[in-house]
Enzyme design. Structure first.
Site, PDB file in Angstrom:
ATOM      1  N   CYS A  50     -41.479 -83.028  20.290  1.00 55.25           N
ATOM      2  CA  CYS A  50     -41.277 -84.405  19.846  1.00 55.25           C
ATOM      3  C   CYS A  50     -42.183 -85.376  20.591  1.00 55.25           C
ATOM      4  CB  CYS A  50     -39.816 -84.815  20.019  1.00 55.25           C
ATOM      5  SG  CYS A  50     -39.200 -84.674  21.702  1.00 55.25           S
ATOM      6  N   GLY A 190     -22.117 -93.474  18.368  1.00 54.02           N
ATOM      7  CA  GLY A 190     -23.494 -93.930  18.475  1.00 54.02           C
ATOM      8  C   GLY A 190     -24.376 -92.957  19.236  1.00 54.02           C
TER       9      GLY A 190
END
EC number: 1.2.1.70
Length: 340
Positions: A50, A190
């Site tokens: 990533c 979240g």
């Protein structure tokens, strides 16, 4: 034959650029074979995470090979010519040193992180299986793995947790020891809940319950971390059997107070309860920490501990660089594998 590293990473390219050049893991083999077939490329390994995409290759005409590799990427619908400015190139001993720094976590976004070592090993094994490496690449990577391991065992570059989630997990292990069988209640769905939940699950926590005002989001997060979604209005019923609570809701007030916990002490048999409050405003009243068996850490304390670990790791960088330099001299007595 010269070793070259051509790539881009989190320092040279923002995520919207990196994602355009990322190579999915199931396509690494095919991508390596395509690059190996380009003019001037003799051997190659493709690394894609990533935070970076790098091509390690060996060539008798490195500049010519680099032009073809860049053209391959930029002309493959992934970028325009001016995107070449996001790429860096290291050759010879600089390329070898860069590989060793990558393996050691010195070039990572989170200094000293350990995941990159396994990612490089996977990339190399994929290239080996695809038949796009040979003696130079094989010997270089095998020796580089030895150096990367040496850096980690002879330094403290990886010591200490550097994220709020990982700090919380380390603290939980100090309280409970082995987290196998530990029961967790996550309030909120979240990003912070996801990161902390995944970290706890990876260390063996079981019976992870997720409660959120949006039940669909609770189901989604529970699926990511091997947990079970529960309705938000019933999470209080689970406190009697829970060991760890992660509070990260958007509630503008405290949802766990002394009045919440005191009536449960006897039924919990006064077992330790670890409360992680990573919400702003705080979800847990600070005075619950006065209860003997309750351990409370809020976002400021967790962040402070993470920052201390980061500072400690930075102090280890020069030591790690010295280990790499000395190891290259020891394991590569001549430059035949990377610069001839």
């Amino acid at each position: 034959m010269r070793m070259v590293c051509l790539g881009l990473n989190h320092r040279t390219a923002p995520v919207e650029i990196r994602e355009r050049f990322a190579v999915p893991s199931h396509k690494l083999r095919e991508e390596g074979q395509r690059i190996r077939s380009l003019p001037g490329v003799d051997q190659c390994v493709v690394l894609s995470t990533c935070n970076r995409m790098e091509i390690y290759y060996w060539s008798n005409a490195p500049e010519n090979a680099q032009e073809h590799i860049l053209s391959h990427f930029l002309g493959d619908g992934r970028g325009e010519l001016d995107m070449a400015s996001y790429f860096y190139s290291h050759q010879g001993e600089d390329a070898l040193g860069h590989l060793c720094r990558v393996l050691s976590g010195l070039d990572s976004m989170v200094l000293g992180e350990t995941e990159i070592f396994g990612q490089v090993k996977t990339a190399y094994q994929t290239a080996l299986d695809a038949g796009v490496t040979a003696a130079c690449a094989n010997k270089t990577f095998q020796k580089a793995f030895t150096i990367g391991k040496k850096v980690r065992t002879e330094s403290q570059i990886h010591a200490g947790a550097t994220s709020v989630g990982s700090v919380a997990v380390e603290l939980a292990e100090q309280i409970f020891g082995d987290l196998s069988g530990t029961r967790v209640l996550i309030l909120g769905a979240g990003e912070m809940s996801r990161v902390t939940g995944r970290a706890l699950h990876a260390r063996g926590a079981e019976g992870i319950y997720v409660a959120n005002r949006s039940f669909d989001r609770a189901v989604e997060l529970a699926g990511m971390i091997g947990g079970q979604a529960i309705r938000y209005d019933v999470w209080g019923n689970y406190l009697r059997d829970i060991d760890v609570v992660v509070a990260a809701t958007a509630a503008p007030h405290c949802i766990i107070t002394r009045e919440t916990l005191l009536p449960l002490r006897a039924s919990r048999k006064y077992r330790s309860l670890f409360l992680i409050d990573i919400s702003v405003p705080r979800n847990i009243s600070p005075d619950v920490a006065d209860i003997d068996e309750v351990y409370l850490y809020d976002i400021d304390t967790l962040t402070q501990l993470a920052d201390e670990a980061k500072r400690s790791r930075k102090q280890e960088v020069s030591r790690c660089e010295a280990i790499i330099r000395d190891s290259i001299s020891r394991y590569f007595p001549d430059s035949a594998l990377y610069d001839q």
